[in-house]
Scaffold this motif. Structure first.
Motif, PDB file in Angstrom:
ATOM      1  N   ALA A   1       0.832  -1.203   0.000  1.00  0.00           N
ATOM      2  CA  ALA A   1       0.000   0.000   0.000  1.00  0.00           C
ATOM      3  C   ALA A   1       0.865   1.250   0.000  1.00  0.00           C
ATOM      4  O   ALA A   1       0.565   2.231  -0.705  1.00  0.00           O
ATOM      5  CB  ALA A   1      -0.928  -0.012   1.211  1.00  0.00           C
ATOM      6  N   ALA A   2       1.936   1.232   0.793  1.00  0.00           N
ATOM      7  CA  ALA A   2       2.843   2.376   0.839  1.00  0.00           C
ATOM      8  C   ALA A   2       3.491   2.611  -0.521  1.00  0.00           C
ATOM      9  O   ALA A   2       3.656   3.765  -0.959  1.00  0.00           O
ATOM     10  CB  ALA A   2       3.906   2.147   1.906  1.00  0.00           C
ATOM     11  N   GLU A   3       3.841   1.548  -1.202  1.00  0.00           N
ATOM     12  CA  GLU A   3       4.459   1.673  -2.523  1.00  0.00           C
ATOM     13  C   GLU A   3       3.480   2.231  -3.551  1.00  0.00           C
ATOM     14  O   GLU A   3       3.854   3.049  -4.394  1.00  0.00           O
ATOM     15  CB  GLU A   3       4.985   0.314  -2.968  1.00  0.00           C
ATOM     16  N   ILE A   4       2.212   1.805  -3.467  1.00  0.00           N
ATOM     17  CA  ILE A   4       1.181   2.324  -4.378  1.00  0.00           C
ATOM     18  C   ILE A   4       1.058   3.838  -4.215  1.00  0.00           C
ATOM     19  O   ILE A   4       1.033   4.595  -5.194  1.00  0.00           O
ATOM     20  CB  ILE A   4      -0.174   1.645  -4.102  1.00  0.00           C
ATOM     21  N   SER A   5       0.982   4.289  -2.973  1.00  0.00           N
ATOM     22  CA  SER A   5       0.809   5.717  -2.719  1.00  0.00           C
ATOM     23  C   SER A   5       2.045   6.514  -3.121  1.00  0.00           C
ATOM     24  O   SER A   5       1.929   7.614  -3.669  1.00  0.00           O
ATOM     25  CB  SER A   5       0.498   5.949  -1.238  1.00  0.00           C
ATOM     26  N   ARG A   6       3.233   5.992  -2.846  1.00  0.00           N
ATOM     27  CA  ARG A   6       4.452   6.716  -3.224  1.00  0.00           C
ATOM     28  C   ARG A   6       4.553   6.878  -4.733  1.00  0.00           C
ATOM     29  O   ARG A   6       4.856   7.970  -5.235  1.00  0.00           O
ATOM     30  CB  ARG A   6       5.698   5.999  -2.711  1.00  0.00           C
TER      31      ARG A   6
END
Length: 271
Positions: free
Chosen positions: A259-264
């Motif tokens: 999820a963090a990678e998607i947002s970044r």
């Protein structure tokens, strides 16, 4: 702007059980591993992290452990999140005692900012005096934060007396605290996040970004929901704020790091 991420996704949000009988101990917590969260956040490409006061307190007697994991991961502790009821005179001293502990501990780990939410809704209904009490308490929070070398911001939040645009407008003239817009909470409360950012552009000291599915009030990674982030980011730029953008996702059914990678990825393309 610099990109950071909140550790809440690694376990969700709870309150310390001691707080049921001892208000001074009612810290926010997430049950996930903070060591693992910091490593995942760094691996996903972020430069900073935000933690709950209760999770930070777990390192009070072993500060070298958190300093080590931050140094190894190449990220910094940007901000610490805390909160309180703020409207009940009898328990306010204990709540402020806890917030002072959080501020001092945050500063000891190099954080720059203290973020607070709160303002309880009474079972009997909210009174005008509740907003005045909240405003006065938040001014005391500023003093506590500044004494520790931190900047304080208020975060409107679902479940408090500052959910809707009208409620935010009611509070803001009653306190000098900075404003931390949370895009999803603002939208869930009926606000246009970009318009609210523009309205309080001179008060913005911190930013939380998360997406929202409005019908279900589900929080989502950036770009996965219905919020207009190009317009939100434009409003942030217009405000003159050029500092940390903290991505937050209260809970996620999949892997928190994914999820963090998607947002970044979404934010980097947008910026």
């Amino acid at each position: 702007m610099k990109l950071g991420y909140c550790t809440i996704t690694w376990g969700g949000v709870v309150g310390h059980p001691a707080g049921v009988t001892s208000v001074k101990d009612l810290f926010y917590l997430t049950h996930g591993s903070m060591d693992g969260a910091v490593k995942d956040i760094a691996a996903a490409g972020y430069q900073g992290v935000e933690m709950f006061d209760g999770n930070l307190a777990e390192y009070r007697d072993k500060p070298e452990q958190l300093h080590s994991i931050m140094a190894e991961s190449g990220v910094s502790l940007v901000s610490v999140y805390t909160g309180a009821n703020f409207i009940y005179a009898d328990i306010l001293p204990d709540e402020l005692h806890r917030i002072q502990q959080a501020a001092e501990l945050a500063a000891s780990f190099g954080a720059e900012r203290l973020i607070v939410g709160g303002g309880a809704r009474r079972a009997a209904g909210t009174t005008d005096q509740d907003y005045h009490r909240l405003g006065e308490a938040l001014d005391t929070v500023i003093d506590i934060a500044e004494a520790a070398g931190l900047a304080a911001s208020y975060h409107p939040h679902l479940g408090t007396i500052v959910e809707s645009p009208a409620e935010l407008d009611r509070l803001m003239p009653l306190t000098r605290i900075g404003f931390c817009p949370d895009t999803a909470h603002l939208a869930a409360g009926g606000a246009d996040p970009a318009a609210t950012i523009r309205k309080y552009r001179d008060r913005i000291h911190h930013v939380h970004l998360k997406d929202l599915h409005k019908e279900t009030l589900s929080f989502l990674p950036l770009g996965q929901g219905e919020l207009d982030f190009p317009e939100i980011v434009q409003a942030i730029k217009e405000s003159g704020y050029d500092s940390w953008l903290m991505v937050e996702l209260d809970e996620y059914g999949g892997d928190p790091r994914a999820a963090a990678e998607i947002s970044r990825k979404y934010l980097e393309e947008l910026l």
